[in-house]
Write a protein that holds these residues in place. Structure first.
Motif, short mmCIF file in Angstrom:
data_model
loop_
_atom_site.label_atom_id
_atom_site.label_comp_id
_atom_site.label_asym_id
_atom_site.label_seq_id
_atom_site.Cartn_x
_atom_site.Cartn_y
_atom_site.Cartn_z
N ASN A 132 0.80 -1.24 0.00
CA ASN A 132 0.00 0.00 0.00
C ASN A 132 0.83 1.28 0.00
O ASN A 132 0.25 2.38 0.00
CB ASN A 132 -0.94 0.01 1.22
N GLN A 133 2.14 1.19 0.01
CA GLN A 133 2.98 2.39 0.00
C GLN A 133 2.88 3.09 -1.35
O GLN A 133 2.99 2.46 -2.40
CB GLN A 133 4.43 2.02 0.31
N ARG A 134 2.70 4.42 -1.31
CA ARG A 134 2.54 5.17 -2.56
C ARG A 134 3.64 6.20 -2.78
O ARG A 134 3.76 6.77 -3.86
CB ARG A 134 1.17 5.85 -2.58
N LEU A 135 4.44 6.46 -1.75
CA LEU A 135 5.54 7.41 -1.88
C LEU A 135 6.81 6.76 -1.35
O LEU A 135 6.84 6.27 -0.22
CB LEU A 135 5.25 8.69 -1.09
N PHE A 136 7.86 6.75 -2.17
CA PHE A 136 9.15 6.18 -1.78
C PHE A 136 10.18 7.31 -1.74
O PHE A 136 10.29 8.08 -2.69
CB PHE A 136 9.57 5.10 -2.77
N VAL A 137 10.92 7.38 -0.64
CA VAL A 137 11.81 8.53 -0.44
C VAL A 137 13.28 8.14 -0.48
O VAL A 137 14.14 9.02 -0.46
CB VAL A 137 11.50 9.23 0.91
N SER A 138 13.60 6.85 -0.52
CA SER A 138 15.00 6.45 -0.58
C SER A 138 15.54 6.66 -1.99
O SER A 138 14.81 7.06 -2.90
CB SER A 138 15.16 4.98 -0.17
N ASP A 139 16.83 6.35 -2.17
CA ASP A 139 17.44 6.53 -3.49
C ASP A 139 17.30 5.27 -4.35
O ASP A 139 17.96 5.15 -5.38
CB ASP A 139 18.91 6.92 -3.36
N ALA A 140 16.45 4.33 -3.92
CA ALA A 140 16.20 3.16 -4.77
C ALA A 140 15.65 3.64 -6.11
O ALA A 140 14.75 4.48 -6.16
CB ALA A 140 15.20 2.22 -4.09
N PRO A 141 16.18 3.14 -7.21
CA PRO A 141 15.88 3.74 -8.52
C PRO A 141 14.50 3.43 -9.08
O PRO A 141 14.00 4.19 -9.89
CB PRO A 141 16.97 3.15 -9.43
N ASN A 142 13.87 2.33 -8.67
CA ASN A 142 12.67 1.93 -9.41
C ASN A 142 11.63 1.19 -8.56
O ASN A 142 11.08 0.19 -9.00
CB ASN A 142 13.08 1.04 -10.59
N PRO A 143 11.32 1.67 -7.34
CA PRO A 143 10.33 0.94 -6.53
C PRO A 143 8.91 1.18 -7.01
O PRO A 143 8.58 2.21 -7.60
CB PRO A 143 10.54 1.52 -5.13
N VAL A 144 8.05 0.19 -6.73
CA VAL A 144 6.63 0.32 -7.05
C VAL A 144 5.87 -0.54 -6.04
O VAL A 144 6.46 -1.38 -5.35
CB VAL A 144 6.34 -0.13 -8.50
N SER A 145 4.58 -0.33 -5.93
CA SER A 145 3.75 -1.11 -5.00
C SER A 145 2.51 -1.61 -5.72
O SER A 145 2.14 -1.12 -6.79
CB SER A 145 3.35 -0.26 -3.79
N LEU A 146 1.84 -2.56 -5.08
CA LEU A 146 0.59 -3.07 -5.63
C LEU A 146 -0.45 -1.96 -5.73
O LEU A 146 -1.21 -1.88 -6.70
CB LEU A 146 0.08 -4.21 -4.74
#
Length: 240
Positions: A132-146
């Motif tokens: 359910n996460q919709r905002l990613f703040v780390s420097d991971a280049p390509n995260p996504v969620s369901l």
């Protein structure tokens, strides 16, 4: 199943419990807030508290030969892949055991095996799955969620139960010796399998085609000149 409101890492917590007693096989530790979640090679795993699945499962795969321990990674990756693909298309296993949807990472696993007396005495299977996460703040280049992929919110308890069912199914196939089925299923779901794509190994950039994974878990890539090379974890980079 034991749910923790907060912990440093579910894998670390499971490891500490194993040091004090033999745990029931299949016991699950989950948490709402993981402060020091880890990915492969001690990379940080970002997870917003209360939004995702962060869990560890304790297994005793003593029946798996040490040189074939990558089969455990395959079975776990297949379980997570099959959970994700029930909700969204274009899910693949990015070697060794990340789950990608198209070119974005939705899940990762960290499997820590303990060896004793020539056998795998225990495995702690850590799974991080973005729900359910919709905002990613780390420097991971390509995260996504369901949630980002479907524009829906999901019940985490229901998702975890379904994921555990799929993990139990693939682990039982491993336990009953369905090795060929596991190997074939893993390669069918492999990201970039039999596709020409760019890679980097050290200072070399090259175009290659994944042709499979060998028994000890090395990625096999064919180059344009027809030669094949095997790579351990972190020896080759997918250029995405």
């Amino acid at each position: 199943m034991e749910h923790l409101s907060r912990t440093d890492s579910t894998n670390n917590y499971a490891s500490r419990q194993l040091m004090t007693k033999r745990l029931p096989e299949g016991i699950v530790y989950s948490t709402s807030a993981q402060e020091k979640g880890r990915g492969q090679v001690n990379q940080h795993w970002e997870s917003e508290p209360g939004k995702n699945i962060t869990m560890s499962v304790v297994l005793y795969p003593e029946f798996v030969p040490i040189l074939s321990q990558f089969l455990i990674s395959k079975a776990v990756a297949l379980a997570v892949h099959d959970f994700v693909s029930a909700y969204v298309p274009d899910a693949h296993i990015k070697w060794p055991n990340d789950i990608y949807v198209e070119k974005k990472k939705i899940a990762g696993t960290l499997i820590e095996n303990s060896l004793r007396g020539g056998v795998i005495s225990s495995s702690i299977v850590g799974i991080g799955l973005n729900i359910n996460q919709r905002l990613f703040v780390s420097d991971a280049p390509n995260p996504v969620s369901l949630s980002l992929l479907t524009d829906q919110q999901f019940d985490l308890d229901d998702c975890m139960e379904e994921l555990c069912d799929r993990l139990d199914d693939w682990y039982m196939q491993l336990k009953t010796g369905e090795i060929q089925k596991i190997n074939e299923a893993y390669e069918r779901r492999l990201f970039r399998m039999d596709e020409w794509a760019p890679y980097r190994a050290g200072e070399e950039e090259f175009e290659g085609k994944i042709t499979g994974v060998d028994e000890i878990g090395r990625l096999v890539i064919e180059k344009r000149d027809g030669t094949k090379q095997q790579f351990h974890l972190k020896e080759v980079e997918f250029m995405i």
